[in-house]
Motif scaffolding. Structure first.
Motif, PDB file in Angstrom:
ATOM      1  N   VAL A 108       0.818  -1.221   0.000  1.00  0.00           N
ATOM      2  CA  VAL A 108       0.000   0.000   0.000  1.00  0.00           C
ATOM      3  C   VAL A 108       0.850   1.269   0.000  1.00  0.00           C
ATOM      4  O   VAL A 108       0.307   2.368   0.162  1.00  0.00           O
ATOM      5  CB  VAL A 108      -0.975   0.034   1.210  1.00  0.00           C
ATOM      6  CG1 VAL A 108      -2.073  -0.991   1.061  1.00  0.00           C
ATOM      7  CG2 VAL A 108      -0.237  -0.131   2.533  1.00  0.00           C
ATOM      8  N   GLY A 109       2.170   1.118  -0.201  1.00  0.00           N
ATOM      9  CA  GLY A 109       3.045   2.297  -0.182  1.00  0.00           C
ATOM     10  C   GLY A 109       2.574   3.373  -1.154  1.00  0.00           C
ATOM     11  O   GLY A 109       2.611   4.577  -0.851  1.00  0.00           O
ATOM     12  N   TRP A 110       2.092   2.953  -2.321  1.00  0.00           N
ATOM     13  CA  TRP A 110       1.675   3.918  -3.359  1.00  0.00           C
ATOM     14  C   TRP A 110       0.405   4.670  -2.950  1.00  0.00           C
ATOM     15  O   TRP A 110       0.046   5.666  -3.567  1.00  0.00           O
ATOM     16  CB  TRP A 110       1.485   3.198  -4.693  1.00  0.00           C
ATOM     17  CG  TRP A 110       0.356   2.206  -4.748  1.00  0.00           C
ATOM     18  CD1 TRP A 110       0.339   0.968  -4.193  1.00  0.00           C
ATOM     19  CD2 TRP A 110      -0.912   2.385  -5.381  1.00  0.00           C
ATOM     20  NE1 TRP A 110      -0.874   0.350  -4.445  1.00  0.00           N
ATOM     21  CE2 TRP A 110      -1.648   1.187  -5.180  1.00  0.00           C
ATOM     22  CE3 TRP A 110      -1.504   3.417  -6.110  1.00  0.00           C
ATOM     23  CZ2 TRP A 110      -2.950   1.017  -5.668  1.00  0.00           C
ATOM     24  CZ3 TRP A 110      -2.786   3.233  -6.605  1.00  0.00           C
ATOM     25  CH2 TRP A 110      -3.500   2.052  -6.378  1.00  0.00           C
ATOM     26  N   LEU A 111      -0.275   4.204  -1.885  1.00  0.00           N
ATOM     27  CA  LEU A 111      -1.500   4.866  -1.424  1.00  0.00           C
ATOM     28  C   LEU A 111      -1.256   5.776  -0.230  1.00  0.00           C
ATOM     29  O   LEU A 111      -2.202   6.318   0.354  1.00  0.00           O
ATOM     30  CB  LEU A 111      -2.543   3.800  -1.040  1.00  0.00           C
ATOM     31  CG  LEU A 111      -2.999   2.881  -2.178  1.00  0.00           C
ATOM     32  CD1 LEU A 111      -3.842   1.735  -1.638  1.00  0.00           C
ATOM     33  CD2 LEU A 111      -3.788   3.689  -3.213  1.00  0.00           C
ATOM     34  N   ALA A 112       0.029   5.936   0.132  1.00  0.00           N
ATOM     35  CA  ALA A 112       0.354   6.641   1.382  1.00  0.00           C
ATOM     36  C   ALA A 112      -0.309   8.016   1.480  1.00  0.00           C
ATOM     37  O   ALA A 112      -0.793   8.397   2.546  1.00  0.00           O
ATOM     38  CB  ALA A 112       1.872   6.769   1.515  1.00  0.00           C
TER      39      ALA A 112
END
Ligand SMILES: Cc1cc2nc3c(=O)[nH]c(=O)nc-3n(C[C@H](O)[C@H](O)[C@H](O)COP(=O)(O)OP(=O)(O)OC[C@H]3O[C@@H](n4cnc5c(N)ncnc54)[C@H](O)[C@@H]3O)c2cc1C
Length: 376
Positions: free
Chosen positions: A232-236
């Motif tokens: 989920v890093g890209w949704l931080a």
């Protein structure tokens, strides 16, 4: 809805896309997949891909209906106000409906190239290459992945030590099934140590695993199988995460964000006992199907209801499990075969669980047994 973007090109995302097409969605469908290969059955990476004589090819997953596939491309951020997904080549992809299916990543303990993990096809290829050189392997973690890799490594001729606090697999499958698979591992020559690991470090010649007792185990490589973290890093900065988690409702809709659903290993399912993940293959399939309905039909869509199902192949046997076997010692009802022969169909009617070891068993029948149907 004209444009649906699916981020993650694996079983959950593909099942969602296929279901959207089967349900008559005729608009633009675009997949974004970070791996530069067509989607494949991930469970094979720790099974068929580690068998002696296996090639590195795994048959791709089938998919239906027309779609644009952007493979080898990664989503790097999401702008929910502008309704766009930003890719690593700076493309901003607009969507009306968004499916988040980015799965998870293996946890690791060091940055050393002598520490191996297994999540992607590329991991399996380098792991297999290295195991073929018959290194001494320390496997950290006695869950399904650690045990399957131990089985594969032994089959390829490696000397294997497996470190796990307690009986391997007993946390996942209960003491009876865990105990049987641990016996099979020990009989195959795996040294099983009942211990936590204090630290892992690279040395001049290999890896050193330090135990809480102070003992240091030397091996050529380490394989780490200690769980995974949702990708989920890209949704931080998207505003979607609650306490760093992507939470979905019973129709896989991301809480508080209409037009966005999530499915598979990436998401946490909100429920009466608190959020939980269900990172197994059939849950990803089911969640992909449900997510398609959640996106197209909202509150009118069916809710998730799939019974928990898990399988593993190791030590030359196949185990299928429906429901959750008891975590304490509870004698099961033996439906077929015998525990002594380690070939059986058993169930725990009180717990809504059933298991088949080394037996041909259709999964729907196993589910019926677990649910209390009369054995036939
Ligand atoms: C080695 C191994 C063995 C397994 N064995 C079993 C088994 O025996 N039985 C069982 O029930 N389950 C098993 N599982 C679990 C099962 O494979 C997973 O539950 C399932 O693959 C989850 O599917 P998914 O589509 O949610 O995620 P994944 O299969 O993880 O796919 C997610 C995809 O999204 C991509 N992605 C991630 N971030 C981005 C981004 N920012 N942009 C674009 N793409 C992105 C990833 O590269 C990946 O291709 C196993 C898992 C592993 C790793």
């Amino acid at each position: 809805m004209e444009r649906i973007v699916i981020v993650g090109h694996s079983i959950a995302g593909l099942t969602c896309g296929d279901t959207l097409r089967q349900r008559g969605f005729a608009g633009e469908l675009t997949y974004i997949g970070a791996e530069d290969v067509p989607a494949y059955p991930r469970p094979s990476l720790s099974k068929a891909a580690l068998l002696p004589g296996a090639g590195s090819d795994i048959a791709p997953l089938p998919s239906f209906g027309e779609a644009t596939e952007l493979l080898g491309r990664r989503a790097v951020s999401l702008d929910t106000a502008a309704r766009t997904v930003l890719l690593d080549d700076t493309t901003a992809l607009p969507y009306d409906g968004l499916v988040i299916a980015t799965g998870s990543r293996a946890r690791r303990l060091t940055d050393s190239p002598r520490e191996f993990t297994l999540r992607f096809l590329a991991d399996a290829q380098v792991l297999r290459e290295r195991l073929l050189q018959r290194p001494r392997v320390s496997i950290i973690g006695g869950g399904p992945l650690g045990m399957e890799v131990a089985s594969g490594a032994v089959g390829l001729g490696c000397e294997v030590t497996l470190l796990n606090p307690g009986v391997p697999l007993s946390q996942h499958l209960g003491p009876l099934l865990g105990g049987i698979l641990a016996e099979l591992a020990a009989e195959a020559g795996v040294r099983i140590l009942d211990t936590l690991v204090e630290s892992v470090a690279e040395t001049d010649t290999g890896m050193a695993v330090t135990l809480p007792s102070g003992e240091v185990l030397a091996s050529d490589i380490v394989f780490t199988g200690i769980g995974d973290d949702p990708d989920v890093g890209w949704l931080a900065d998207s505003g979607l995460l609650i306490d760093a988690r992507l939470l979905v409702d019973t129709r896989q809709r991301v809480l508080g964000h209409p037009g966005i659903v999530a499915c598979g290993d990436v998401c946490w399912i909100d429920g009466p006992d608190g959020p939980r993940r269900s990172p197994v293959w059939t849950s990803a399939l089911e969640q992909g199907r449900i997510a398609a309905g959640g996106l197209l039909d909202g509150d009118a869509a069916p809710e998730r209801h799939h019974p928990f199902y898990f399988w593993t192949d190791q030590w030359g046997v196949n185990l299928k499990v429906s429901g959750t076997p008891p975590r304490e010692e509870v004698a099961p009802e033996v439906v077929e075969g015998s525990l002594e022969e380690r070939s059986f169909i058993i169930r725990w009617p009180e717990h809504g669980a059933a298991a088949a070891l080394d037996r041909r068993m259709p999964v729907p029948r196993l589910h019926r047994l677990a649910a209390g149907a009369t054995p036939r």
